[in-house]
Design a protein around this motif. Sequence first.
Motif, short mmCIF file in Angstrom:
data_model
loop_
_atom_site.label_atom_id
_atom_site.label_comp_id
_atom_site.label_asym_id
_atom_site.label_seq_id
_atom_site.Cartn_x
_atom_site.Cartn_y
_atom_site.Cartn_z
N GLN A 1 1.01 -1.25 0.16
CA GLN A 1 -0.02 -0.10 0.05
C GLN A 1 0.95 1.41 -0.03
N ILE A 2 0.54 2.29 -0.85
CA ILE A 2 1.42 3.47 -0.87
C ILE A 2 0.46 4.70 -0.79
N ARG A 3 0.95 5.75 -0.06
CA ARG A 3 0.07 6.98 0.29
C ARG A 3 -0.13 7.76 -1.17
N LEU A 4 -1.27 8.27 -1.46
CA LEU A 4 -1.31 9.09 -2.45
C LEU A 4 -0.34 10.25 -2.59
N ALA A 5 -0.11 10.81 -1.59
CA ALA A 5 0.98 11.97 -1.58
C ALA A 5 2.28 11.61 -1.99
N ASP A 6 2.69 10.28 -2.05
CA ASP A 6 3.97 9.79 -2.42
C ASP A 6 3.94 9.28 -3.87
N VAL A 7 2.88 9.36 -4.46
CA VAL A 7 2.96 9.02 -5.99
C VAL A 7 2.21 9.92 -6.82
N ALA A 8 1.63 11.04 -6.26
CA ALA A 8 1.09 12.21 -6.95
C ALA A 8 1.29 13.65 -6.12
N GLU A 9 1.22 14.69 -7.34
CA GLU A 9 1.29 15.87 -6.49
C GLU A 9 -0.16 16.30 -6.55
N ILE A 10 -0.43 17.04 -5.35
CA ILE A 10 -1.80 17.06 -4.92
C ILE A 10 -2.02 18.62 -4.93
N LYS A 11 -2.60 19.40 -5.57
CA LYS A 11 -2.74 20.90 -5.55
C LYS A 11 -4.23 21.27 -5.10
N PHE A 12 -4.22 21.97 -3.86
CA PHE A 12 -5.77 22.54 -3.64
C PHE A 12 -5.54 23.84 -4.18
N CYS A 13 -6.38 24.31 -5.02
CA CYS A 13 -6.77 25.65 -5.75
C CYS A 13 -7.47 26.63 -5.07
N ALA A 14 -6.77 27.88 -4.88
CA ALA A 14 -7.24 28.76 -4.14
C ALA A 14 -6.81 30.16 -4.70
N ILE A 15 -7.82 30.83 -5.52
CA ILE A 15 -7.37 31.87 -6.17
C ILE A 15 -7.65 33.21 -5.19
N SER A 16 -6.71 34.06 -4.92
CA SER A 16 -6.94 35.12 -3.91
C SER A 16 -6.84 36.46 -4.75
N PRO A 17 -7.86 37.12 -5.34
CA PRO A 17 -7.41 38.14 -6.20
C PRO A 17 -6.82 39.47 -5.55
N GLY A 18 -6.96 39.56 -4.33
CA GLY A 18 -6.23 40.52 -3.63
C GLY A 18 -4.87 40.43 -3.66
N ARG A 19 -4.14 39.02 -3.72
CA ARG A 19 -2.68 38.71 -3.77
C ARG A 19 -2.40 38.69 -5.07
#
Length: 192
Positions: free
Chosen positions: A3-21
């Motif tokens: 068994q392997i963790r998803l984080a060990d075999v994939a790049e996981i990107k949580f998308c959050a766009i902040s117009p102010g920055r």
Amino acid sequence: MKQIRLADVAEIKFCAISPGRTKSQETPTRWLACANFLRNNTIIYDTMETYYVPEKEFLIKTGDIVVKRITPTFVNYIDDMPDNIYAGNNLIVISPKQEVYSKYIAMLLNEKIQTLSESSSVGAVMKSVSRPHLDDFTIPLIPYEKQVLVGDLWYGGIELEKMRIRLAELESIKRNYQIKKYVETFGGRKNV
């Protein structure tokens, strides 16, 4: 079986766009939002445009897996993506590494996404997926050739379901057209 963790075999990107920055630019950036991702791997490419400079990591590519962060009940495997389209807020883009087959990962996530969402959101009104739960999602590491077989079988089933839905839509259109023609033929135009 390993068994392997998803984080060990994939790049996981949580998308959050902040117009102010975010800096502005002269050419528009095309975005897909949560509403663009539907069941049965259906994606509506009606993009939203802004003049924000996008984070390069939010670019969606063929082979990626997209998950809605809030109330997800299915995942979308990206089999074909037009150039330069980015993931918007509350989307998670998962880019598997070379040693795992993307469709296999998508199939496993699709099978467990509701359970994963519920375990991430204990007590919450709106179910969502958390980074720790997604990072620790375990994947049975079967030989690559078997990952391809299982992933392609899952994906083929989804494509078949989409074709059945489209066929039903076309049959309905044909039936309505025929009924209209029969009414015109037998009852004249005043009955249409």
